[in-house]
Scaffold this motif. Structure first.
Motif, PDB file in Angstrom:
ATOM      1  N   LEU A  12     -85.469 -66.523 -19.958  1.00 24.75           N
ATOM      2  CA  LEU A  12     -85.426 -65.787 -21.227  1.00 24.75           C
ATOM      3  C   LEU A  12     -86.827 -65.395 -21.665  1.00 24.75           C
ATOM      4  O   LEU A  12     -87.075 -64.237 -22.045  1.00 24.75           O
ATOM      5  CB  LEU A  12     -84.761 -66.640 -22.302  1.00 24.75           C
ATOM      6  CG  LEU A  12     -84.790 -66.085 -23.730  1.00 24.75           C
ATOM      7  CD1 LEU A  12     -83.992 -64.800 -23.817  1.00 24.75           C
ATOM      8  CD2 LEU A  12     -84.263 -67.112 -24.721  1.00 24.75           C
ATOM      9  N   LEU A  13     -87.762 -66.337 -21.612  1.00 27.89           N
ATOM     10  CA  LEU A  13     -89.137 -66.037 -21.991  1.00 27.89           C
ATOM     11  C   LEU A  13     -89.762 -65.034 -21.034  1.00 27.89           C
ATOM     12  O   LEU A  13     -90.471 -64.114 -21.450  1.00 27.89           O
ATOM     13  CB  LEU A  13     -89.962 -67.328 -22.019  1.00 27.89           C
ATOM     14  CG  LEU A  13     -89.611 -68.334 -23.125  1.00 27.89           C
ATOM     15  CD1 LEU A  13     -90.393 -69.619 -22.934  1.00 27.89           C
ATOM     16  CD2 LEU A  13     -89.896 -67.740 -24.492  1.00 27.89           C
ATOM     17  N   THR A  14     -89.501 -65.221 -19.738  1.00 26.67           N
ATOM     18  CA  THR A  14     -90.086 -64.321 -18.740  1.00 26.67           C
ATOM     19  C   THR A  14     -89.608 -62.889 -18.942  1.00 26.67           C
ATOM     20  O   THR A  14     -90.410 -61.943 -18.964  1.00 26.67           O
ATOM     21  CB  THR A  14     -89.723 -64.803 -17.330  1.00 26.67           C
ATOM     22  OG1 THR A  14     -90.229 -66.136 -17.133  1.00 26.67           O
ATOM     23  CG2 THR A  14     -90.330 -63.889 -16.274  1.00 26.67           C
ATOM     24  N   GLU A  15     -88.299 -62.713 -19.109  1.00 23.34           N
ATOM     25  CA  GLU A  15     -87.746 -61.365 -19.251  1.00 23.34           C
ATOM     26  C   GLU A  15     -88.174 -60.716 -20.563  1.00 23.34           C
ATOM     27  O   GLU A  15     -88.483 -59.510 -20.603  1.00 23.34           O
ATOM     28  CB  GLU A  15     -86.217 -61.417 -19.170  1.00 23.34           C
ATOM     29  CG  GLU A  15     -85.684 -61.736 -17.784  1.00 23.34           C
ATOM     30  CD  GLU A  15     -84.173 -61.654 -17.727  1.00 23.34           C
ATOM     31  OE1 GLU A  15     -83.610 -60.694 -18.287  1.00 23.34           O
ATOM     32  OE2 GLU A  15     -83.546 -62.546 -17.135  1.00 23.34           O
ATOM     33  N   THR A  16     -88.208 -61.501 -21.639  1.00 22.96           N
ATOM     34  CA  THR A  16     -88.545 -60.909 -22.931  1.00 22.96           C
ATOM     35  C   THR A  16     -90.017 -60.538 -23.008  1.00 22.96           C
ATOM     36  O   THR A  16     -90.367 -59.468 -23.524  1.00 22.96           O
ATOM     37  CB  THR A  16     -88.184 -61.882 -24.077  1.00 22.96           C
ATOM     38  OG1 THR A  16     -86.835 -62.306 -23.933  1.00 22.96           O
ATOM     39  CG2 THR A  16     -88.353 -61.198 -25.419  1.00 22.96           C
ATOM     40  N   THR A  17     -90.892 -61.383 -22.497  1.00 23.51           N
ATOM     41  CA  THR A  17     -92.317 -61.032 -22.524  1.00 23.51           C
ATOM     42  C   THR A  17     -92.610 -59.868 -21.580  1.00 23.51           C
ATOM     43  O   THR A  17     -93.481 -59.049 -21.873  1.00 23.51           O
ATOM     44  CB  THR A  17     -93.194 -62.245 -22.169  1.00 23.51           C
ATOM     45  OG1 THR A  17     -92.838 -62.760 -20.879  1.00 23.51           O
ATOM     46  CG2 THR A  17     -93.041 -63.350 -23.212  1.00 23.51           C
ATOM     47  N   ALA A  18     -91.880 -59.776 -20.464  1.00 26.10           N
ATOM     48  CA  ALA A  18     -92.050 -58.621 -19.572  1.00 26.10           C
ATOM     49  C   ALA A  18     -91.619 -57.340 -20.272  1.00 26.10           C
ATOM     50  O   ALA A  18     -92.259 -56.281 -20.119  1.00 26.10           O
ATOM     51  CB  ALA A  18     -91.245 -58.824 -18.291  1.00 26.10           C
ATOM     52  N   LEU A  19     -90.543 -57.410 -21.060  1.00 22.34           N
ATOM     53  CA  LEU A  19     -90.094 -56.248 -21.818  1.00 22.34           C
ATOM     54  C   LEU A  19     -91.154 -55.832 -22.832  1.00 22.34           C
ATOM     55  O   LEU A  19     -91.432 -54.635 -23.005  1.00 22.34           O
ATOM     56  CB  LEU A  19     -88.779 -56.580 -22.521  1.00 22.34           C
ATOM     57  CG  LEU A  19     -88.238 -55.545 -23.502  1.00 22.34           C
ATOM     58  CD1 LEU A  19     -87.919 -54.236 -22.799  1.00 22.34           C
ATOM     59  CD2 LEU A  19     -86.986 -56.082 -24.207  1.00 22.34           C
TER      60      LEU A  19
END
Length: 264
Positions: A12-19
């Protein structure tokens, strides 16, 4: 529990910060505000994603902020991670202007979230981004039939918690899109993250399940019937035959929602 949540739900953190990195484009944030930071899962994910940035973590709990500072020294970015203790339902301290504001599982705690979003709008530079991550309820871990007690134990616990949190935390599970629009933000992205982790699970997932049950116990125990109280006691009995960490059929099931908005 916050640290375990971040470890188990790392995607969740990885995908959201990548976004956020994608939306920021050629203007990566230099100043980041983490509202209701807890122990800093969002702070450190963002500082890793944006290595030139500095962050200000705001939380009402001195204990949480102390843990965040300890982690900053352990992980390295201590000179880029700053903390401010403040009650966001009260008068906001002078914080300066930010390029990115992160609010993970914090808006639903505010007595007046629309007022809080107005404060966010005032500290965010034009073109800056606000990321809101929220949950509807606590995660699920247990099978329908535990092999002892009545089937459906976890479903009954979740129903009790939903009734209680609906009264005590009325903004939990809100649709934050209209709130963001009323505050003047332009909503850029809405996303739903459905997680279902199946066995075999990493050790952190079992500890996460145990920590969640222990935290929930204080809020639901007196509302359970004696049979379900006995089941909960057995699941949390250290060294007992039914202790939750002895189970090989645990899963992790949860839904998180994210909104990313821009100050025009």
């Amino acid at each position: 529990m916050l640290d375990l949540d971040a470890e188990v739900l790392r995607p969740l953190l990885t995908e959201t910060t990548a976004l956020l990195e994608e939306l920021a484009g050629d203007r990566p944030p230099r100043r980041i505000l983490d509202l209701g930071s807890g122990t800093g899962a969002g702070t450190f994910a963002l500082l890793q994603r944006f290595p030139e940035a500095e962050s200000v973590a705001v939380d009402a709990s001195a204990t949480m902020l102390h843990r965040l500072q300890e982690k900053a020294h352990e992980l390295g970015p201590a000179d880029r991670a700053h903390t401010v203790q403040a009650d966001l339902d009260g008068e906001w301290p002078p914080l300066g202007t930010f390029d990115l504001v992160w609010a993970s599982a914090s808006l639903h705690h505010l007595t007046d979230p629309d007022r809080g979003l107005g404060e966010v709008f005032s500290v965010l530079r034009p073109g800056g981004l606000l990321a809101v991550l929220e949950l509807d309820s606590l995660p699920g871990f247990l099978p329908y039939d535990l092999g002892f007690g009545r089937p459906g134990f976890e479903e009954r616990c979740r129903a009790v918690l939903a009734e209680r949190t609906g009264h005590d935390v009325p903004h939990l599970g809100a649709d934050w899109g209209p709130h963001l629009s009323r505050a003047g933000f332009a909503v850029k992205v809405e996303r739903v993250f459905d997680f279902e982790l199946a066995p075999p699970l990493p050790p952190a997932a079992g500890r996460y399940a145990e920590a969640t049950l222990r935290r929930g116990r204080a809020h639901l125990y007196d509302r359970l019937d004696p049979d379900d109280q006995a089941v909960l006691d057995a699941l949390l009995e250290e060294g007992g035959p039914h202790h939750v960490l002895r189970r090989s059929d645990l899963t992790v099931r949860t839904t998180r929602k994210a909104w990313v908005a821009e100050r025009p």
